[in-house]
Enzyme design. Structure first.
Site, short mmCIF file in Angstrom:
data_model
loop_
_atom_site.label_atom_id
_atom_site.label_comp_id
_atom_site.label_asym_id
_atom_site.label_seq_id
_atom_site.Cartn_x
_atom_site.Cartn_y
_atom_site.Cartn_z
N ARG A 206 0.85 -1.19 0.00
CA ARG A 206 0.00 0.00 0.00
C ARG A 206 0.88 1.24 0.00
NH1 ARG A 206 -2.89 0.59 4.58
NH2 ARG A 206 -4.43 1.90 3.57
N ARG B 120 -1.44 5.26 13.23
CA ARG B 120 -0.32 4.61 13.91
C ARG B 120 -0.45 4.79 15.42
NH1 ARG B 120 3.59 8.81 14.85
NH2 ARG B 120 3.13 10.60 13.56
N LYS C 13 3.41 -7.09 12.33
CA LYS C 13 2.70 -7.33 11.07
C LYS C 13 3.16 -8.64 10.44
CE LYS C 13 1.74 -5.12 6.60
NZ LYS C 13 1.52 -3.85 5.92
C1 BTN Z 1 0.56 -3.78 2.42
O1 BTN Z 1 1.26 -2.80 2.11
O2 BTN Z 1 0.37 -4.10 3.59
C2 BTN Z 1 -0.07 -4.61 1.33
C3 BTN Z 1 0.89 -5.63 0.79
C4 BTN Z 1 0.33 -6.48 -0.33
C5 BTN Z 1 1.39 -7.36 -0.93
C6 BTN Z 1 0.80 -8.37 -1.84
S1 BTN Z 1 1.92 -9.66 -2.25
C7 BTN Z 1 0.80 -10.24 -3.44
C8 BTN Z 1 0.23 -9.04 -4.16
N1 BTN Z 1 1.11 -8.61 -5.23
C9 BTN Z 1 1.64 -7.42 -5.00
O3 BTN Z 1 2.43 -6.83 -5.75
N2 BTN Z 1 1.21 -6.94 -3.83
C10 BTN Z 1 0.29 -7.86 -3.19
#
Ligand code: BTN
Length: 321
Positions: free
Chosen positions: A120, A318, A185
Site C-alpha cells: 500500500r 499509527r 505485522k
Molecule cells: C501492504 O502494504 O500491507 C499490502 C501488501 C500487499 C502485498 C501483496 S503480495 C501479493 C500481491 N502482489 C503485490 O504486488 N502486492 C500484493
C-alpha cells in the site's frame, strides 16, 4: 538450470558438495556455484559449509498447483483458474493483465517470488523466494466503487479467520487491513481496481502478502513477524495456507455481496489492535483513543472534541509513541 532444481535437490537437508551436484546435473562446479549465487539472490537460504558443500538452512515447501486446486475444489466445489508461477513482477499486476485479456473471469495467481511486489501507499513488498505467500485474486463486485472500502476490511477478516482455523490464533487486524500477530505485522492486503464500471460491476484485484517461513528481512522497516517465528510449534505448509486462504477469501467475497459489511463488523471489531489504544492520524493532526469501526467501515477515534471518523484511503493510523 533453474535455482528451483537445485533447491529441490538440497531439500533433503543434507550437505551436498559442489562436485557431487555438478556430476549429478552434468554441469561444471562453477555452474553450480553460479546457480547457488542466483538462488541466494532470489532469497533462498543456502549455507556454504566450508570444505564440504552446500546445505539448505530450512526445507522449502514449493507451491504445487495440483495440490492447491484439489484442496480448493474439495472444500467448495468452486472451479479455479489458478496459475502458480516461479517468478513474476507482481501477482496483482499479473491478475490485471489476465483480466485485461478477458481470458477468465476470476483469475488467481500465486508466485514463489515477486521482482516488483507492491504494498500500500506505493511501498515495495519484500518477496523472497520460497518463503512467503504472494497471492492475488480477481473478484467482480457489484455495487460500484463504494463497495470496495468495505471489501478491503472484509478481506482482513477472511484472512484472520483462515489463519486462526489453521492454529495461528489470536490474529489481530490493524485498520484498514494489516494482519497482526503478537503486535507485529505478519501480512498485508492491497486492493486495486480495474476496468470500466459496467452496470455497477467493478473488478477488484486483491493481493495478499503473508510472511510464512521468513526469519530475516533487513529491508523491512516496520515491526514484522512470520507464522514460523510467531507460532514455531506448528508446521506451516504454504500449499495448505494458499488453499485455505483462497477458499476463505472467495467465500467472504460471496457473503459480502449478499449481506454487506454488517456480516463482518463484529468479527473485525474483536480483532482491532487499535482498540482502546492512543493513536495518531492525519500525520499527527489528530490524536485520540481507538474506538473501532463505524457501520461504513470508517475508523473512529475519541478525541478531546468528540468522536472523529477517518476514512479508509484518506490517512494511515499509527500508535502514539
Ligand atoms: C501492504 O502494504 O500491507 C499490502 C501488501 C500487499 C502485498 C501483496 S503480495 C501479493 C500481491 N502482489 C503485490 O504486488 N502486492 C500484493
Amino acid at each position: 538450470m533453474k535455482a528451483k532444481v537445485l533447491i529441490t535437490r538440497l531439500n533433503d537437508g543434507k550437505i551436498h558438495s559442489g562436485q557431487s551436484l555438478a556430476t549429478e546435473f552434468g554441469v561444471s562446479r562453477t555452474a553450480i556455484w553460479k546457480i547457488v549465487r542466483r538462488a541466494l539472490k532470489e532469497g533462498f537460504n543456502i549455507r556454504t559449509v566450508r570444505g564440504h558443500g552446500y546445505q539448505l538452512a530450512s526445507p522449502v515447501d514449493f507451491l504445487d498447483q495440483e495440490t492447491i486446486v484439489k484442496n480448493v475444489e474439495s472444500a467448495s466445489s468452486r472451479p479455479l483458474a489458478l496459475s502458480v508461477v516461479d517468478e513474476i513482477d507482481s501477482t496483482n499486476a499479473e491478475v490485471m493483465r489476465l483480466l485485461a485479456r478477458g481470458e477468465c473471469a476470476t483469475p488467481v495467481v500465486t508466485a514463489e517470488t515477486q521482482t516488483a511486489g507492491r504494498g500500500r501507499r506505493g511501498q515495495p513488498w519484500c518477496s523472497p523466494a520460497g518463503e512467503n505467500i504472494y497471492l492475488s485474486m480477481g473478484l467482480s463486485l457489484s455495487g460500484g466503487f463504494s463497495a470496495v472500502d468495505g471489501l478491503s476490511l472484509v478481506l482482513g477478516v477472511a484472512v484472520a479467520e483462515a489463519l486462526e482455523c489453521l492454529g495461528a490464533a489470536p490474529v489481530g487486524l490493524k485498520w484498514p487491513n494489516d494482519i497482526f500477530i503478537d503486535g507485529a505485522k505478519v501480512g498485508g492486503i492491497l486492493v486495486e481496481l480495474q476496468g470500466e464500471l459496467q452496470d455497477g460491476v467493478v473488478h477488484a484485484i486483491v493481493g495478499l502478502g503473508l510472511n510464512v517461513h521468513m526469519t530475516t528481512a533487513p529491508a523491512i522497516e516496520q515491526v514484522w513477524t512470520s507464522l514460523a517465528l510467531a507460532r514455531p510449534q506448528l508446521t506451516w505448509s504454504r500449499n495448505a495456507l494458499v488453499s485455505t486462504l483462497i477458499t476463505s477469501i472467495a467465500d467472504a467475497s460471496d457473503k459480502f455481496q449478499s449481506v454487506g459489511f454488517t456480516g463482518f463488523r463484529s468479527s473485525w471489531q474483536s480483532r482491532d489492535v487499535f482498540f482502546s489504544r492512543q493513536i495518531i492520524a492525519r500525520d499527527g493532526e489528530l490524536q485520540g483513543i481507538g474506538q473501532g469501526i463505524d457501520h461504513s467501515g470508517n475508523y473512529v477515534l475519541r478525541t478531546n472534541e468528540g468522536n472523529v471518523a477517518v476514512r479508509s484511503g484518506e490517512i494511515s493510523l499509527r500508535f502514539a509513541s
